[in-house]
Design a protein around this motif. Structure first.
Motif, PDB file in Angstrom:
ATOM      1  N   ALA A   6      -4.295   1.783   4.575  1.00 58.88           N
ATOM      2  CA  ALA A   6      -4.752   2.359   3.304  1.00 58.88           C
ATOM      3  C   ALA A   6      -4.996   3.856   3.451  1.00 58.88           C
ATOM      4  O   ALA A   6      -4.549   4.655   2.625  1.00 58.88           O
ATOM      5  CB  ALA A   6      -6.032   1.654   2.825  1.00 58.88           C
ATOM      6  N   HIS A   7      -5.667   4.222   4.523  1.00 63.61           N
ATOM      7  CA  HIS A   7      -5.976   5.635   4.720  1.00 63.61           C
ATOM      8  C   HIS A   7      -4.708   6.462   4.962  1.00 63.61           C
ATOM      9  O   HIS A   7      -4.592   7.593   4.491  1.00 63.61           O
ATOM     10  CB  HIS A   7      -6.971   5.802   5.866  1.00 63.61           C
ATOM     11  N   THR A  34      -7.233  -1.179   6.750  1.00 64.92           N
ATOM     12  CA  THR A  34      -7.937   0.050   6.390  1.00 64.92           C
ATOM     13  C   THR A  34      -7.152   1.271   6.870  1.00 64.92           C
ATOM     14  O   THR A  34      -7.004   2.266   6.146  1.00 64.92           O
ATOM     15  CB  THR A  34      -9.358   0.060   7.001  1.00 64.92           C
ATOM     16  N   GLN A  94     -12.126 -10.029   2.834  1.00 62.50           N
ATOM     17  CA  GLN A  94     -11.602 -10.206   4.186  1.00 62.50           C
ATOM     18  C   GLN A  94     -11.206 -11.651   4.457  1.00 62.50           C
ATOM     19  O   GLN A  94     -10.118 -11.922   4.934  1.00 62.50           O
ATOM     20  CB  GLN A  94     -12.643  -9.744   5.230  1.00 62.50           C
ATOM     21  N   SER A 129     -14.082   0.055  11.404  1.00 61.52           N
ATOM     22  CA  SER A 129     -12.929  -0.098  10.507  1.00 61.52           C
ATOM     23  C   SER A 129     -12.631   1.190   9.755  1.00 61.52           C
ATOM     24  O   SER A 129     -11.509   1.408   9.312  1.00 61.52           O
ATOM     25  CB  SER A 129     -13.193  -1.210   9.494  1.00 61.52           C
ATOM     26  N   ILE A 140       0.858  -1.200   0.000  1.00 62.40           N
ATOM     27  CA  ILE A 140       0.000   0.000   0.000  1.00 62.40           C
ATOM     28  C   ILE A 140       0.889   1.243   0.000  1.00 62.40           C
ATOM     29  O   ILE A 140       1.321   1.710   1.046  1.00 62.40           O
ATOM     30  CB  ILE A 140      -0.960   0.007   1.208  1.00 62.40           C
ATOM     31  N   THR A 143     -13.718   1.872   6.849  1.00 59.79           N
ATOM     32  CA  THR A 143     -13.694   1.640   5.403  1.00 59.79           C
ATOM     33  C   THR A 143     -14.721   2.508   4.676  1.00 59.79           C
ATOM     34  O   THR A 143     -15.806   2.779   5.215  1.00 59.79           O
ATOM     35  CB  THR A 143     -13.929   0.145   5.090  1.00 59.79           C
ATOM     36  N   TRP A 158     -13.889  -3.355   1.038  1.00 56.94           N
ATOM     37  CA  TRP A 158     -13.860  -4.713   1.585  1.00 56.94           C
ATOM     38  C   TRP A 158     -14.960  -5.567   0.980  1.00 56.94           C
ATOM     39  O   TRP A 158     -16.124  -5.151   0.931  1.00 56.94           O
ATOM     40  CB  TRP A 158     -14.037  -4.696   3.114  1.00 56.94           C
ATOM     41  N   VAL A 171      -7.621   0.147  -2.342  1.00 60.79           N
ATOM     42  CA  VAL A 171      -7.269  -1.197  -1.884  1.00 60.79           C
ATOM     43  C   VAL A 171      -8.564  -2.000  -1.837  1.00 60.79           C
ATOM     44  O   VAL A 171      -9.526  -1.603  -1.162  1.00 60.79           O
ATOM     45  CB  VAL A 171      -6.625  -1.166  -0.483  1.00 60.79           C
ATOM     46  N   MET A 213     -10.618   2.434   0.659  1.00 57.78           N
ATOM     47  CA  MET A 213     -10.702   1.012   0.999  1.00 57.78           C
ATOM     48  C   MET A 213     -12.036   0.413   0.548  1.00 57.78           C
ATOM     49  O   MET A 213     -13.093   1.009   0.751  1.00 57.78           O
ATOM     50  CB  MET A 213     -10.556   0.884   2.528  1.00 57.78           C
TER      51      MET A 213
END
Lengths: 396, 396
Positions: B173-174, B170, B155, B198, B144, B200, B182, B151, B180
């Motif tokens: 990614a952030h 997550t 899961q 999360s 990442i 996301t 999922w 992304v 993100m």
């Protein structure tokens, strides 16, 4: 000669004259039984094995072939699943890939909004200066220039019932080097269609209207067999893969119309639709069309004689019209509610259209007369003015 | 404390131990009755009116809220309909729009192929040099970088059951400025999920596995409430419009997660799913998870003691595993067929994975022991060598 109507094949509630089969077809009796079978004997008993033992895997293609027979498509050329909007997107995206140097999607202002919305979404996604043009329906043919990548039209206008000439427009599109996409939402099962004779590259449609597949029934897409192998699917899901269960990391499209499939097929809805298609066995589309035109003509004549406040909003010439008749009336929404309250079910389309579908499978001349009897009363006595008919619900 | 199992709520065929609820959940008894109701009383009697009178219009959102409860999503943040592949496309397309200066979609090599295919189709459609990267699952976090626009990960790995840490990835990614997505196909109803915690942006999933919605049941998509109003839908269908029945010529998205809807909802499948979700009433996901881990641990212990020719292909650590256990065996395909023939239904995933799902709603410890009894016999006596078990059918 086809025996029509076939009311005995449908569950038709007592006291109802159903003139809205162009929105949601009624329940074919066979569908209930079939659903029971699929749920208890197949899903219930066979569980995951039913994909093989009940041949769920083959159901989308089987249903596609049965729809194909009604629209002049050869076996193996129609894929089913998803919604009509998704199928529109697939056809448009594939068509644009076939004309990479052109930037115009041509439709018309009478097209069903979702078709236009999907084109707008695709244009936004690609973001390379594509343009959606929507001239008036009668100006479409002239608007097909050599800038046009794809012509996307709904054959039968959902509001007015006005019908495009599939063959003539497709020829014009091809002469200009454009790809053709026909939306048959109000054509399949309503009028004779011959996608093969038209030469169109793509045709899409839904199955919950004249095909009576039930609420949210799967859509279909036809791709002309000679171009199938060159189509680049935008929605490249695993069920369109040449070998879905090989679980390959790269997408490799099926060498058939199956490449227009996307995800896991909606087996319950497909089973209901498959059973619904049984009612078409032995139906000659020319016979059905003759009956449909006769019903529509009779309806127009009766309404114009007895309900002078309504204005015909469909073509008067039966050859220019699908299997529906629309009338404009300022208070059409309220009038449609009042009619439904008395068992005559049509529907309303903004801003002022009262729409009535004529489906010779389960509607006959006596129904037409009885429906106009009710219309006459509601309009003459202004029953639609009652407060309860003014309240707008979300769907009509 | 949740009472588990709840076998009485399901139709479970006699003589079957069903360890494939991770592929297609069994029939909840309530679904049959509900379908009967929807078909005969709603579609059959109410016809088009059922969109209002039976509140079909509200069904997609109602079902979305019920799924939301199982994945930590607030009311109104989950839309339902379409297939999971379509929902993946929607999430990816929206995510790419949110990071217009980046060109990498990061997934992993263990992701379900259709997710990767949909990314490939989207990349081909946009055709602006996007790249799909698929490192090994254990290398994802490191991959990442600030080149990554989105992304996209499942899961729980469909083959091995290996589980990604949603929150940690997550966050990573952030931190890198990526969006993100999922895929919860093997998580929803299988393990505790908290999409809100999360952080996301998107989560998608299907409902025919652990949610028991039936073959081809609708998919779902969660969009984080704070970003919903800025999402540009690629699949901009009329049901995602702010006013679907106003029939406006231009797309104007609903100011809610409803903008992730596309076409007419599959009411029959949604009704079956809605009834299936009844079995979750009063289920605490922590209790379910504890039962699931215990069943999986017991299965691993028994198999390793009694079937030494199998190699565990799932993480041994229960916290790293979803609600399934996989074993590698060269002749796994044949062994899975032989097992099914004796009532123990698992499934096979290429190239050599025997996969078993443990669903505490209707599987208990006695089932685990009984299943391993059969496995032991088949493997010890090499019953899988029989010719009939070597024939490959299309789906397993």
């Amino acid at each position: 000669m086809t025996n029509l109507p076939r009311k005995e094949l449908f569950h038709l509630p007592e006291g109802v004259i159903y003139l809205d089969g162009n929105s949601l077809g009624p329940l074919p009796k066979g569908a209930t039984e079939r659903m029971q079978q699929v749920m208890t004997a197949e899903w219930g008993q066979e569980l995951i094995r039913a994909w093989n033992t009940a041949d769920w895997m083959a159901l989308p293609a089987k249903v596609g072939d049965r729809i194909g027979r009604l629209i002049g498509a050869p076996a193996g050329s129609v894929a089913t699943g998803d919604t009509l909007s998704i199928k529109v997107y697939q056809a448009l995206a594939a068509a644009l890939k076939m004309r990479p140097d052109r930037r115009v999607i041509l439709s018309d202002a009478g097209n069903f909004p979702s078709d236009l919305y999907m084109a707008q979404g695709l244009i936004g996604t690609i973001d390379k200066g594509y343009e959606l043009r929507t001239p008036a329906p009668e100006d479409v043919a002239e608007a097909i220039t050599d800038e046009v990548a794809v012509v996307m039209l709904t054959q039968v206008d959902y509001r007015s019932g006005r019908m495009h000439d599939m063959k003539a427009i497709t020829e014009r599109a091809h002469a200009a080097g454009a790809v053709m996409v026909w939306d048959l939402a109000h054509s399949a099962g309503a009028v004779p269609v011959d996608v093969t004779a038209s030469g169109t590259e793509f045709a899409v449609g839904c199955s919950y209207k004249y095909l009576n597949g039930g609420p949210g029934a799967p859509a279909f897409i036809y791709a002309r067999p000679d171009i199938v192998e060159s189509i680049e699917p935008a929605l490249s899901g695993w069920l369109g893969h040449a070998a879905p269960f090989a679980m390959e990391p790269g997408y490799r499209p099926a060498m058939s119309t199956e490449r227009m499939r996307v995800g896991t097929p909606p087996i319950l809805q497909l089973a209901a639709l498959d059973a619904a298609l049984d009612v078409w066995e032995g139906v000659d589309m020319a016979d059905l069309r003759a009956a449909s035109v006769a019903l529509c003509e009779r309806f127009i004549t009766e309404v114009e004689a007895r309900c002078p406040m309504l204005t015909l909003a469909s073509p008067r010439d039966g050859t220019q019209r699908g299997s529906q008749v629309s009338f404009a009336f300022k208070d059409g929404y309220a009038a449609v509610q009042a009619l439904a309250d008395r068992g005559v079910i049509g529907d309303f389309r903004a801003p002022d259209i009262m729409r009535f579908g004529f489906t010779p499978l389960y509607i006959d001349e006596a129904d037409v007369i009885a429906a106009v009897d009710v219309m006459e009363e509601i309009l003459r006595d202004e029953i639609w003015r009652e407060a309860k008919y003014q309240v707008r619900s979300r769907v009509t």
